[in-house]
Design an enzyme around this catalytic site. Structure first.
Site, PDB file in Angstrom:
ATOM      1  CE1 TYR A  73      -6.511   1.423  37.727  1.00 31.66           C
ATOM      2  CE2 TYR A  73      -7.365   2.062  35.572  1.00 31.66           C
ATOM      3  CZ  TYR A  73      -6.543   1.254  36.350  1.00 31.66           C
ATOM      4  OH  TYR A  73      -5.762   0.311  35.754  1.00 31.66           O
ATOM      5  CG  PHE A 125      21.864   8.295  32.850  1.00 33.15           C
ATOM      6  CD1 PHE A 125      22.970   8.799  33.528  1.00 33.15           C
ATOM      7  CD2 PHE A 125      20.945   7.541  33.562  1.00 33.15           C
ATOM      8  CE1 PHE A 125      23.130   8.559  34.887  1.00 33.15           C
ATOM      9  CE2 PHE A 125      21.106   7.309  34.917  1.00 33.15           C
ATOM     10  CZ  PHE A 125      22.198   7.810  35.579  1.00 33.15           C
ATOM     11  CG  ASP A 126      23.418   4.445  34.532  1.00 34.77           C
ATOM     12  OD1 ASP A 126      22.501   5.269  34.417  1.00 34.77           O
ATOM     13  OD2 ASP A 126      23.840   4.054  35.646  1.00 34.77           O
ATOM     14  CG  ASP A 216      17.482  11.263  28.378  1.00 29.63           C
ATOM     15  OD1 ASP A 216      16.688  11.672  29.247  1.00 29.63           O
ATOM     16  OD2 ASP A 216      18.334  10.389  28.605  1.00 29.63           O
ATOM     17  CB  ALA A 218      16.694  14.093  32.995  1.00 29.52           C
ATOM     18  CE  LYS A 259      17.529  12.374  36.877  1.00 32.54           C
ATOM     19  NZ  LYS A 259      16.920  11.073  36.593  1.00 32.54           N
ATOM     20  CG  HIS A 455      26.601   1.485  38.345  1.00 33.58           C
ATOM     21  ND1 HIS A 455      26.056   1.077  37.162  1.00 33.58           N
ATOM     22  CD2 HIS A 455      25.928   2.590  38.707  1.00 33.58           C
ATOM     23  CE1 HIS A 455      25.091   1.916  36.823  1.00 33.58           C
ATOM     24  NE2 HIS A 455      24.992   2.846  37.747  1.00 33.58           N
TER      25      HIS A 455
HETATM   26  N1  F0G Z   1      18.105  10.071  31.397  1.00 29.43           N
HETATM   27  C1  F0G Z   1      18.985  10.806  32.082  1.00 29.43           C
HETATM   28  C2  F0G Z   1      19.794  11.843  31.380  1.00 29.43           C
HETATM   29  C3  F0G Z   1      19.156  10.589  33.453  1.00 29.43           C
HETATM   30  O1  F0G Z   1      20.040  11.338  34.126  1.00 29.43           O
HETATM   31  C4  F0G Z   1      18.366   9.607  34.086  1.00 29.43           C
HETATM   32  C5  F0G Z   1      18.500   9.340  35.498  1.00 29.43           C
HETATM   33  C6  F0G Z   1      17.442   8.878  33.330  1.00 29.43           C
HETATM   34  C7  F0G Z   1      17.341   9.147  31.983  1.00 29.43           C
HETATM   35  C8  F0G Z   1      16.576   7.820  33.940  1.00 29.43           C
HETATM   36  O2  F0G Z   1      15.610   8.377  34.733  1.00 29.43           O
HETATM   37  O3  F0G Z   1      16.076   7.568  37.055  1.00 29.43           O
HETATM   38  O4  F0G Z   1      13.889   8.567  36.447  1.00 29.43           O
HETATM   39  O5  F0G Z   1      14.501   6.334  35.629  1.00 29.43           O
HETATM   40  N2  F0G Z   1      19.446   9.771  36.184  1.00 29.43           N
HETATM   41  C9  F0G Z   1      19.621   9.630  37.608  1.00 29.43           C
HETATM   42  C10 F0G Z   1      20.984  10.134  37.977  1.00 29.43           C
HETATM   43  C11 F0G Z   1      19.306   8.284  38.167  1.00 29.43           C
HETATM   44  O6  F0G Z   1      21.401   9.882  39.114  1.00 29.43           O
HETATM   45  O7  F0G Z   1      21.637  10.810  37.184  1.00 29.43           O
HETATM   46  P1  F0G Z   1      14.996   7.676  36.032  1.00 29.43           P
END
Ligand code: F0G
Length: 465
Positions: A73, A125-126, A216, A218, A259, A455
């Site tokens: 843990y 990103f969304d 950010d 990813a 990713k 979406h």
């Molecule tokens: N930032 C970026 C640039 C992303 O592409 C994503 C996720 C996130 C943050 C959030 O990360 O999904 O681990 O919580 N992108 C995925 C996509 C979902 O399909 O592009 P997460």
């Protein structure tokens, strides 16, 4: 002429059967799913390009790591392995594992953003935009103009418009801008890379106005590959050296590790200088314990931490990255041959097809990119998603449908999963749809939607002619 496909630098040791369906069956399934591809059952999809996130194939080394994960843990060996590897690659002294990217945003953003404030990014990103809004602030995109023209081929279309960034800061007042976010690669603009120079220039503006810069992160490794290929000053550097340099300009990072780290679940927060930012680290730890779990596991199992640490190293391998980017370039070159417009030159994690060009007669409020996504499923069982007005949603203040800069249908390619034959199925399906695009006269209307990130859940219906 399509370019040569770069052969895989791996061989296949385990396979997963995928179901074949007929067009009739798929028409029925997508109707039952209320024309929302997120509602489809995974098993009814032949090639799943909904996302490159968490859909990667792990290596035999990573699977071995799964067995070796330490499930303590507190203070697990796997935690220390992850922290030491991440420190070495990114050069940040504080590393906080979390369960995925949006968890990193949820834990970190409230420390910088509140009501009446702004966050500015090359593009949010969304979910990142959603977490800015959930913290009470407003999100402003500030990508370079050339990104807005999919057919205009130039390097580093993911860049921040640095001049405009400074104008926005001055207009809103530096004290009201809580955070600048640099997204690498720029997902919403088509997985487009950001140059090292642009990260440096953005950091300079942030420093001038005393605004923290969050990366950010990813798709940091794919971004570094483009920098090495296309930026003169970095040609002789290793991928790891480039990543280290990229991150040296930021103050923190939030990362979806689903990713470029080639795992199925995971995320991280990094703080470059935890001594100078002691208060921040205290807040991160407190939020992490409340939302994610104790600080040494952050919502992940010990085996996840272990696979993540191994994936961090594997993701830097240049042969792998050359194949990875080459696979996407091969698909793009087949679309070039057919005159299909996409965000060009192609970015890192997929092809973003310009649905506005495919269906010029369908307006943004009938969601042309969702139209193409539905057609791809009906045509060949390929699942993709809309990165356009349908995804962007409504203005949080007026409730009106926003008009996105792009109407992209994204074919996001999972890492180490599909072969050249699958890629050819994708190209053939797009070509077949292009040939009959003029027969599709109208788009879709929303019959139900939730208030945020609609979406994922909305219900749609075709508009009758
Ligand atoms: N930032 C970026 C640039 C992303 O592409 C994503 C996720 C996130 C943050 C959030 O990360 O999904 O681990 O919580 N992108 C995925 C996509 C979902 O399909 O592009 P997460």
């Amino acid at each position: 002429m399509a370019i040569k496909y770069i052969p895989e630098p791996f061989r296949i040791k385990m396979v997963e059967t995928i179901k074949m369906t007929t067009e009739e069956e798929r028409k029925e399934k997508i109707k039952e799913a209320k024309y929302n591809l997120f509602n489809l059952k995974g098993e009814d999809v032949y090639i799943d390009l909904l996302t490159d996130s968490g859909t990667n194939a792990m290596s035999s080394e990573q699977w071995a790591g799964i067995m070796n994960g330490d499930e303590a843990y507190a203070g697990a060996r796997s935690y220390y392995r992850l922290v030491n590897t991440a420190r070495d690659i990114f050069g940040y002294d504080y590393i906080q594992p979390v369960h995925q990217g949006r968890a990193a945003e949820k834990v970190l953003f409230p420390a910088f953003l509140h009501e009446g404030q702004y966050a500015i990014s090359n593009m949010f990103f969304d979910t990142t935009r959603a977490h800015v809004e959930l913290a009470g602030a407003r999100a402003i995109d500030c990508v370079v103009e050339e990104a807005k023209d999919p057919s205009r081929r130039c390097k580093f279309k993911g860049n921040m418009d640095v001049k405009h960034l400074e104008e926005i800061i001055l207009e809103k007042g530096p004290e009201n801008v809580g955070l600048v976010v640099m997204t690498v690669t720029n997902n919403s603009a088509g997985g487009q890379p950001v140059s090292l120079k642009n990260i440096r220039d953005t950091a300079e503006v942030c420093k001038k106005y005393n605004i923290p810069l969050n990366i950010d992160a990813a798709r940091y490794a794919e971004n570094a590959f483009f920098i090495k290929r296309d930026e003169e000053e970095c040609r002789d550097m290793t991928i790891k050296e480039i990543i280290n340099k990229m991150f040296s300009y930021g103050d923190m990072f939030t990362m979806s590790a689903k990713k470029d780290t080639i795992v199925n679940m995971g995320g991280m927060i990094g703080v470059k200088d935890p001594v100078k930012n002691e208060e921040l680290v205290i807040k991160i730890k407190a939020n992490c314990i409340s939302y994610e779990g104790f600080i040494t596991y952050g919502g992940l199992a010990g085996r996840d931490l272990e696979a993540l640490a191994i994936g961090l190293e594997e993701g830097l391998n240049e042969d792998y990255l050359r194949y990875r980017i080459g696979q996407v370039e091969y698909l793009a070159s087949r679309l070039d041959d057919a005159g299909i417009v996409y965000q060009a030159p192609v970015g890192g994690h997929g092809v973003f097809v310009d649905a506005k060009a495919m269906f010029p007669h369908i307006p943004y409020y009938e969601f042309p990119a969702q139209v193409l996504a539905i057609e791809l499923y009906k045509e060949a069982g390929i699942r993709t998603c809309d990165i356009g007005s349908y995804m962007l949603g409504n203005d949080p203040d007026t409730g009106e449908q926003l008009h996105a800069d792009f109407e992209f249908t994204r074919l996001a390619i999972p890492r180490r999963v599909y072969t050249q034959a699958h890629i050819d199925v994708m190209a053939d399906a797009l070509i077949a749809i292009k040939e009959r695009a003029h027969e599709i006269k109208r788009g879709y209307k929303i019959t139900w939607e939730p208030p945020i990130l609609r979406h994922f859940q909305a219900h749609l219906e075709p508009i009758e002619e």
